[in-house]
Structure formats: structure tokens, C-alpha cells
Design a protein around this motif. Structure first.
Motif, short mmCIF file in Angstrom:
data_model
loop_
_atom_site.label_atom_id
_atom_site.label_comp_id
_atom_site.label_asym_id
_atom_site.label_seq_id
_atom_site.Cartn_x
_atom_site.Cartn_y
_atom_site.Cartn_z
N LYS A 1 0.83 -1.21 0.00
CA LYS A 1 0.00 0.00 0.00
C LYS A 1 0.87 1.26 0.00
O LYS A 1 0.54 2.26 -0.65
CB LYS A 1 -0.93 -0.01 1.21
CG LYS A 1 -2.04 -1.07 1.10
CD LYS A 1 -2.95 -1.05 2.31
CE LYS A 1 -4.10 -2.05 2.13
NZ LYS A 1 -5.00 -2.08 3.31
N GLU B 1 -2.93 -1.64 -4.95
CA GLU B 1 -4.28 -1.81 -4.42
C GLU B 1 -4.39 -3.21 -3.80
O GLU B 1 -4.08 -4.21 -4.44
CB GLU B 1 -5.33 -1.66 -5.52
CG GLU B 1 -6.75 -1.85 -5.01
CD GLU B 1 -7.81 -1.74 -6.10
OE1 GLU B 1 -8.98 -2.10 -5.82
OE2 GLU B 1 -7.47 -1.32 -7.23
N SER C 1 -7.30 -5.27 -1.67
CA SER C 1 -8.66 -5.28 -1.15
C SER C 1 -9.23 -6.68 -1.24
O SER C 1 -8.53 -7.64 -1.59
CB SER C 1 -9.54 -4.30 -1.94
OG SER C 1 -9.68 -4.74 -3.29
N LYS D 1 -12.11 4.31 -11.99
CA LYS D 1 -11.06 3.29 -12.01
C LYS D 1 -11.21 2.40 -13.24
O LYS D 1 -12.33 2.08 -13.66
CB LYS D 1 -11.16 2.43 -10.74
CG LYS D 1 -10.09 1.35 -10.60
CD LYS D 1 -8.79 1.92 -10.12
CE LYS D 1 -7.76 0.83 -9.85
NZ LYS D 1 -6.49 1.35 -9.37
#
Length: 312
Positions: free
Chosen positions: A153, A158, A160, A304
Motif C-alpha cells: 500500500k 491496491e 482489497s 477506475k
């Protein structure tokens, strides 16, 4: 029964015991002095010990890592390098598969390291970290470069429920390059950078301060970090001289990725299996070439865009 009648029986028993004793006493001498034909043939078939029986390898006369000299004239440096060369060269199944697998990923890694100002030898660091596989460590480090979540990070990856870009080879290599360049600004030499990748920059810096030494080869380190750079060097020596270690791979032996196309996605995908089928592909292929997709669907934030690779 009359004892006289038993006398011949006593004589017979005595003679039998005597003959048995003579056989027991005589047999070892006869076997030792006159080996059987079978034993002679067995001994003749045994190879005479030589360098070719259990093959010994010659170290390179000179060796560098990222352009920096490896001091092979130091006895413990030579011994530590030999240890890793023998461990990896004689683990033939692992080395053959690593060589075959490398053709799928090394060209891309080499190009990205070059574009980001990191020496080419750091591709061997990725080998030492993961054997060029998307593995996960007990400590939570993941991907080819074994990046921790906090570090990932910090360097723009990314991470998640749906996406983990530590498994994205291109983005993870760029993040690792940023980390390596930052470490080089701190330590000033690439050998220290490689060692600090294993034990952490703060930990390596403390060892330098505690031991009043800067050079990796002058430091007394934990067993893992002490071996770490030499494992990287062993991969370099073997990969650059495969025939010297008994590895003869043909061009057709190396694995290859199929030709891939990029599909840009800027909206949610509720079912990746259905979506892959609509693209003329399969869920298996989707996962094979996009290991950074971690769930069965993909939630895309506003603005995105993701690039998903599929076989053409």
C-alpha cells in the motif's frame, strides 16, 4: 540302559560337535582370503571415486552482483557461495522447473527493472523470494516479490477483497523497484540493498551500526540473511552457465505464455465466470493470467479502470 551301550552314541555326538566347531572357525578365514566370483564381480563394478562420481563444480574466478565485486578470496565467502550452488544445482527437479518457468516471466521482469533503473541481477532476487510463483508466506508476504500488505500500500498497490496487486507482475515489479531504489539511496550499494530486502532496511542498518561495519560481507548476520545473497548469486551462476552444472534445456523445453489480449474494464463485473465466457474464454484462464483478481466478482470504483488479460 547299559552305559556301555551308550558309548558309541557319545563318540558320534563328540565328532559332530567337533566338525561344527571347525566349520565355524574356518569359514570366516576362507571367505576373507578367497572371495566368491559374485563378490569379485560386485567389487569390480563399483566406480572408482573421482570428480565425476559425485560431480564437483568449479567456482567462477570472478563474480559480481549488480556490478559490485563478490570477494571470493575471503574463505567464508567462497564456502557460503559453494553451499548454495551445491544445494540448488543438486536439487535438479526444482532447478529444471525454475528454468522452464523462467521464460514466461523473466523478459517482462528484465524490461521493467531496466525501465526503473534497477540492475538486471535483481531478477534473481525474485527467484530467491518466490521461485517465480505467486506464493504467500506465513508472515503475509505475497506474490513474486513477497511484498507485505503495508509495504504494498505504501508503494501504490491496491489490496482489497476483490483485488490484490501484489499478484500483478507488472505493478508488483514496479513497486519493488521503487522500494529497491529507495534502499539504494539509503545504503549506497546494491549488495546491501539485496540483504536489506530480506531482513528489512531498519534491521540491516542496526546490524551495520552495532558491528561498526557497512559491507554485507563483513557483517555477522542471522542464518537466513547470511545465506540470502549467496542464494541469489547461486541462481545467477547456474542460470548464466547451465551446461557447467549439467542442465541442457532445448528451446522447446521452456514454458511459454499464449498470446494475450488486454480487455479494459471500468464497471462492476458481478460474475467473473460468466464474464469470461462472454469474452470467449474461461474462468480458469481468467485466473491463470490475472491472479490479482481475488474474488468471484469485481467491484470497480468510479473513475477506475482495470486491464484484464485473456488468451487471444
Amino acid at each position: 540302559m547299559n552305559k556301555l551301550h551308550l558309548f558309541p552314541l557319545y563318540i558320534l555326538v563328540f565328532l559332530c560337535l567337533g566338525m561344527a566347531g571347525y566349520a565355524i572357525w574356518k569359514t570366516p578365514t576362507e571367505i576373507t582370503s578367497e572371495p566368491s566370483v559374485a563378490n569379485v564381480q560386485l567389487l569390480q563394478a563399483m566406480p572408482i571415486p573421482s570428480r565425476d562420481t559425485i560431480r564437483l563444480f568449479d567456482l567462477p574466478k570472478e563474480l559480481t552482483f549488480a556490478g559490485e565485486k563478490v570477494p571470493l578470496e575471503i574463505e567464508d565467502v567462497k564456502e557460503r557461495l559453494e553451499r548454495e550452488i551445491y544445494v540448488n544445482a543438486y536439487w535438479q527437479s526444482n532447478m529444471i522447473l525454475l528454468m522452464k518457468r523462467s521464460s514466461k516471466f523473466l523478459p517482462e521482469i528484465e524490461q521493467m527493472l531496466k525501465e526503473n533503473g534497477v540492475p538486471d541481477d535483481f531478477k534473481y532476487l525474485a527467484m530467491a523470494e518466490s521461485a517465480l510463483m505467486n506464493v504467500a508466506s506465513p508472515a503475509g508476504a505475497k506474490g513474486f516479490w513477497q511484498i507485505l500488505e503495508s509495504t504494498g500500500k505504501e508503494y501504490g498497490l491496491e489490496i482489497s477483497k476483490d483485488v490484490d496487486e501484489r499478484y500483478n507482475l507488472e505493478k508488483a515489479t514496479i513497486a519493488a523497484s521503487k522500494y529497491l531504489n529507495k534502499a539504494h539511496n539509503r545504503f549506497g550499494d546494491w549488495t546491501a540493498v539485496a540483504a536489506s530486502y530480506n531482513m528489512g532496511q531498519a534491521g540491516f542498518s542496526r546490524r551495520q551500526e552495532d558491528q561498526l561495519a557497512k559491507n554485507y560481507y563483513d557483517l555477522y548476520l542471522n542464518d537466513e540473511t547470511s545465506r540470502y545473497l549467496f542464494r541469489i548469486l547461486a541462481f545467477k551462476v547456474i542460470f548464466e552457465n547451465p551446461g557447467s552444472f549439467g542442465f541442457y534445456l532445448r528451446e522447446s523445453d521452456y514454458y511459454q505464455n499464449p498470446s494475450l489480449k488486454s480487455v479494459k474494464v471500468s464497471s462492476d463485473i458481478k460474475n467473473l465466470a460468466n464474464w469470461a465466457k462472454q469474452q470467449g474464454s474461461s474462468y480458469k484462464e481468467l485466473k491463470l493470467y490475472n491472479p490479482w483478481l481475488r474474488d468471484k466478482d469485481l467491484n470497480v470504483k468510479r473513475g477506475k479502470t482495470y486491464e484484464i488479460l485473456l488468451p487471444e
